[in-house]
Every structure is written in structure tokens, then in C-alpha cells.
Scaffold this motif. Structure first.
Motif, PDB file in Angstrom:
ATOM      1  N   VAL A  60       8.336   6.527  12.046  1.00 18.14           N
ATOM      2  CA  VAL A  60       9.278   6.734  10.940  1.00 18.14           C
ATOM      3  C   VAL A  60      10.328   7.786  11.322  1.00 18.14           C
ATOM      4  O   VAL A  60       9.977   8.924  11.642  1.00 18.14           O
ATOM      5  CB  VAL A  60       8.537   7.157   9.664  1.00 18.14           C
ATOM      6  N   GLU A  61      11.597   7.401  11.278  1.00 19.33           N
ATOM      7  CA  GLU A  61      12.741   8.301  11.478  1.00 19.33           C
ATOM      8  C   GLU A  61      12.619   9.149  12.745  1.00 19.33           C
ATOM      9  O   GLU A  61      13.028  10.313  12.783  1.00 19.33           O
ATOM     10  CB  GLU A  61      12.923   9.211  10.252  1.00 19.33           C
ATOM     11  N   ASN A  70       8.019  14.288  13.434  1.00 25.41           N
ATOM     12  CA  ASN A  70       9.065  13.321  13.103  1.00 25.41           C
ATOM     13  C   ASN A  70       9.251  13.246  11.587  1.00 25.41           C
ATOM     14  O   ASN A  70       8.330  13.529  10.810  1.00 25.41           O
ATOM     15  CB  ASN A  70       8.750  11.935  13.678  1.00 25.41           C
ATOM     16  N   ALA A  71      10.455  12.890  11.179  1.00 27.07           N
ATOM     17  CA  ALA A  71      10.868  12.884   9.767  1.00 27.07           C
ATOM     18  C   ALA A  71      10.887  14.289   9.180  1.00 27.07           C
ATOM     19  O   ALA A  71      10.688  14.473   7.977  1.00 27.07           O
ATOM     20  CB  ALA A  71      10.006  11.935   8.927  1.00 27.07           C
ATOM     21  N   VAL A 117      10.071   7.409   2.171  1.00 27.99           N
ATOM     22  CA  VAL A 117      11.091   7.936   3.073  1.00 27.99           C
ATOM     23  C   VAL A 117      12.406   7.196   2.875  1.00 27.99           C
ATOM     24  O   VAL A 117      12.469   5.963   2.990  1.00 27.99           O
ATOM     25  CB  VAL A 117      10.651   7.813   4.547  1.00 27.99           C
ATOM     26  N   SER A 118      13.449   7.940   2.556  1.00 27.89           N
ATOM     27  CA  SER A 118      14.803   7.400   2.476  1.00 27.89           C
ATOM     28  C   SER A 118      15.785   8.549   2.651  1.00 27.89           C
ATOM     29  O   SER A 118      15.805   9.477   1.840  1.00 27.89           O
ATOM     30  CB  SER A 118      15.043   6.706   1.131  1.00 27.89           C
ATOM     31  N   LEU A 119      16.585   8.483   3.689  1.00 33.77           N
ATOM     32  CA  LEU A 119      17.581   9.544   3.905  1.00 33.77           C
ATOM     33  C   LEU A 119      18.636   9.516   2.805  1.00 33.77           C
ATOM     34  O   LEU A 119      19.116  10.572   2.372  1.00 33.77           O
ATOM     35  CB  LEU A 119      18.242   9.377   5.270  1.00 33.77           C
ATOM     36  N   ASP A 120      19.007   8.335   2.347  1.00 36.38           N
ATOM     37  CA  ASP A 120      20.056   8.213   1.340  1.00 36.38           C
ATOM     38  C   ASP A 120      19.584   8.609  -0.054  1.00 36.38           C
ATOM     39  O   ASP A 120      20.381   9.077  -0.877  1.00 36.38           O
ATOM     40  CB  ASP A 120      20.593   6.780   1.300  1.00 36.38           C
ATOM     41  N   LYS A 170       4.910  11.008   2.970  1.00 35.17           N
ATOM     42  CA  LYS A 170       4.385   9.890   3.765  1.00 35.17           C
ATOM     43  C   LYS A 170       2.863   9.853   3.694  1.00 35.17           C
ATOM     44  O   LYS A 170       2.254   8.790   3.510  1.00 35.17           O
ATOM     45  CB  LYS A 170       4.804  10.026   5.231  1.00 35.17           C
ATOM     46  N   ALA A 171       2.239  11.020   3.872  1.00 34.17           N
ATOM     47  CA  ALA A 171       0.782  11.082   3.890  1.00 34.17           C
ATOM     48  C   ALA A 171       0.194  10.688   2.548  1.00 34.17           C
ATOM     49  O   ALA A 171      -0.795   9.937   2.475  1.00 34.17           O
ATOM     50  CB  ALA A 171       0.336  12.494   4.278  1.00 34.17           C
ATOM     51  N   LEU A 172       0.791  11.166   1.466  1.00 33.76           N
ATOM     52  CA  LEU A 172       0.271  10.840   0.136  1.00 33.76           C
ATOM     53  C   LEU A 172       0.391   9.354  -0.182  1.00 33.76           C
ATOM     54  O   LEU A 172      -0.440   8.790  -0.898  1.00 33.76           O
ATOM     55  CB  LEU A 172       1.005  11.674  -0.921  1.00 33.76           C
TER      56      LEU A 172
END
Length: 289
Positions: free
Chosen positions: A31-32, A100-101, A148-151, A247-249
Motif C-alpha cells: 500500500v502506497e 510504508n503509507a 487508505v486514500s490520499l485524496d 490499515k491494521a484496524l
């Protein structure tokens, strides 16, 4: 440059550590990965080293910019071992580590480089810098099930607090200039987080030296490294904006169905700018202006 193992890097790649500051990026999943590496190159790290599983690919534009080590960062104590080993090889060099991320922000990072930050920090006779891990998460889990979303990234604008860090070796008296910090998703969803992993402070920026050991709780064996400031005034702090907890949750079967959304009344869109983090009090410039 591609190294087949940490031992291979120690044998034939240690010279790369002479160009600093050095960023160590530990890749736990796919991821990312590229955005994480590019971000840390852009803010001025002279050397970026990616510890990542050999089955993952790097984009062509990063292949010549990033030193890659085949490595499984998910194994117990793998990150602590790698950081401690490289710290012994790069005495005097400033280093940083994250996953990462995760994205490092520091005061005025849009116009100043990490090298400038650390030059000032060195002049203040500091060998480490406290960073706060601030959780990022998508506001729409139906469209971004991994959170996860950068936007559409959001963060908590309040709900952070600190407690005195107790010294078990000295009758549990408070440690000098050390605090345990809490907040974000680890606070709001603490029933799904092991007690030892609820803190959000991390000594992620440090000057390497032989014998320095990273501990499992993101502190170092040298207690002065774990302080938030020198004795005479406040110092700079930085922020790691991280999707890791979200992410983990959402990937953990025990919590994913219990969390339909991470958004609450204190959520705010993340602006990807240091000014927002400074305004929210999530990092401090100290004496640096």
C-alpha cells in the motif's frame, strides 16, 4: 542498488550511509509504497533505503533513486534489529525510519529541507527528535475499504494528551523530560489495540552511533534520545502522518466489522501541509523560525 539481504547490504553497501540524512522505509505491505518513497526523497533525504519483500516491485523511476534491501519487516523485532545494525555502521549520521503509507512532516517543510532542519537541531546539541504519529484515514470506507486514500485523507484535530513516563528502575518516579503521548485512532478504538501499542510518540529521527539500540516501544537505549526537549528550552518536534493504524484496524478480522467509519465530529480533511499540523499543535517549531 538492490541487496539480497541486510547482511549483503552490511557487506557491500555500507558506503551509501555516508550520504545523509538517511531515510529507512520499512515496507509491510504493497500500500502506497511508491508515494512514501517519493515523499521522503522530495523533502531532502540524500539516501533512501527501502526494506521490502522481494516479491514487491519498485517503479522504474525509483529503481535508480532508492537502495533496496530484500527484507521481511513484519517478523518480530525485524525493524529494531535493522535500525540498530545500521546505526552502528553510520556513526554520526542523522537517520529516520518509518513504514510504508507514512509521511514525515516538519515545520516549514514546504520551503526547507530535512538537512536544514537537522543542521539547526544539531546546533542545539540535540541527537534525536521526538515525532508524533498522527493517524490518517479515509472518510469513506465503502469506497476505500483499507481506509487508505490520499485524496480523502482525514485526521483527528483534537483528542491528544500526554502522561508522565514512569521509571520502573527508580520506584516508578517520572522520567526526566519524557512523556507518553496518546490520541488518534489508537485512543478512540483502544479496545482493539494492545496496551503496549497505544502510544503515538516515536523517536524516529536520531543521530546514529555504535551501541545504540532501538527498542520495541520506539524508544532508544540512550535515555537522552527519548527526551522531548533539552533542559533549557523547547526543541523542534515533527509529525509522521500515517495510515498504518487505520490499515491494521480494517485488516484485522476482530475489528474491521466493528468500525463502519473512522469519521467523527472532530475529523478534519488533511491538507498535506505543515501549517495545518502547526495550527493544530501537532508539532512545534521550537526556536526555529
Amino acid at each position: 542498488m538492490h541487496y539480497t539481504s541486510l547482511k549483503d547490504f552490511q557487506k557491500s553497501g555500507a558506503a551509501t550511509l555516508t550520504r545523509g540524512p538517511v531515510a529507512l522505509i520499512f515496507v509491510e505491505d504493497d500500500v502506497e509504497v511508491a508515494t512514501t518513497l517519493r515523499h521522503h526523497l522530495q523533502i531532502g533525504f540524500a539516501t533512501v533505503i527501502a526494506f521490502m519483500p522481494e516479491m514487491f516491485d519498485l517503479p522504474d523511476d525509483l529503481d535508480t533513486l532508492v537502495h533496496r534491501i530484500d527484507y521481511d519487516a513484519t517478523v518480530e523485532n525485524a525493524v529494531e534489529e535493522a535500525v540498530s545494525r545500521l546505526a552502528a555502521l553510520a556513526a554520526g549520521q542523522w537517520m529516520f525510519y518509518c513504514y510504508n503509507a507514512e509521511y514525515l512532516f516538519f515545520p516549514f517543510c514546504e520551503t526547507r529541507s530535512i538537512g536544514e532542519l537537522l543542521a539547526f537541531h544539531s546546533e542545539e546539541r540535540r541527537d534525536a527528535m521526538l515525532t508524533y504519529v498522527i493517524d490518517l484515514y479515509s472518510d469513506d470506507l465503502s469506497h476505500h475499504p483499507d481506509a487508505v486514500s490520499l485524496d480523502r485523507a482525514h485526521l483527528d484535530r483534537s483528542g491528544y494528551y500526554a502522561l508522565a513516563r514512569k521509571d520502573a528502575q527508580r520506584n516508578y518516579d517520572p522520567k526526566d523530560r519524557q512523556l507518553d503521548f496518546y490520541g488518534g485512532l489508537r485512543w478512540r478504538f483502544e479496545e482493539h489495540i494492545p496496551h503496549a501499542r497505544r502510544k503515538i510518540d516515536r523517536i524516529a529521527i536520531f543521530r546514529a552511533k555504535p551501541g545504540l539500540a532501538l527498542r520495541e516501544d520506539h524508544t532508544f537505549s540512550d535515555e537522552e534520545y527519548n527526551t522531548y526537549a533539552c533542559p533549557w528550552h523547547h526543541n523542534i518536534t515533527a509529525t509522521i502522518c500515517s495510515f498504518r493504524t487505520a490499515k491494521a484496524l480494517k485488516s484485522n478480522p476482530g475489528s474491521t466489522h466493528e468500525i463502519p467509519t473512522f469519521k467523527w465530529h472532530n475529523s478534519a480533511p488533511f491538507e498535506w501541509h505543515s501549517r495545518q499540523l502547526l495550527d493544530l499543535g501537532l508539532m512545534e517549531p521550537g526556536q526555529w523560525f
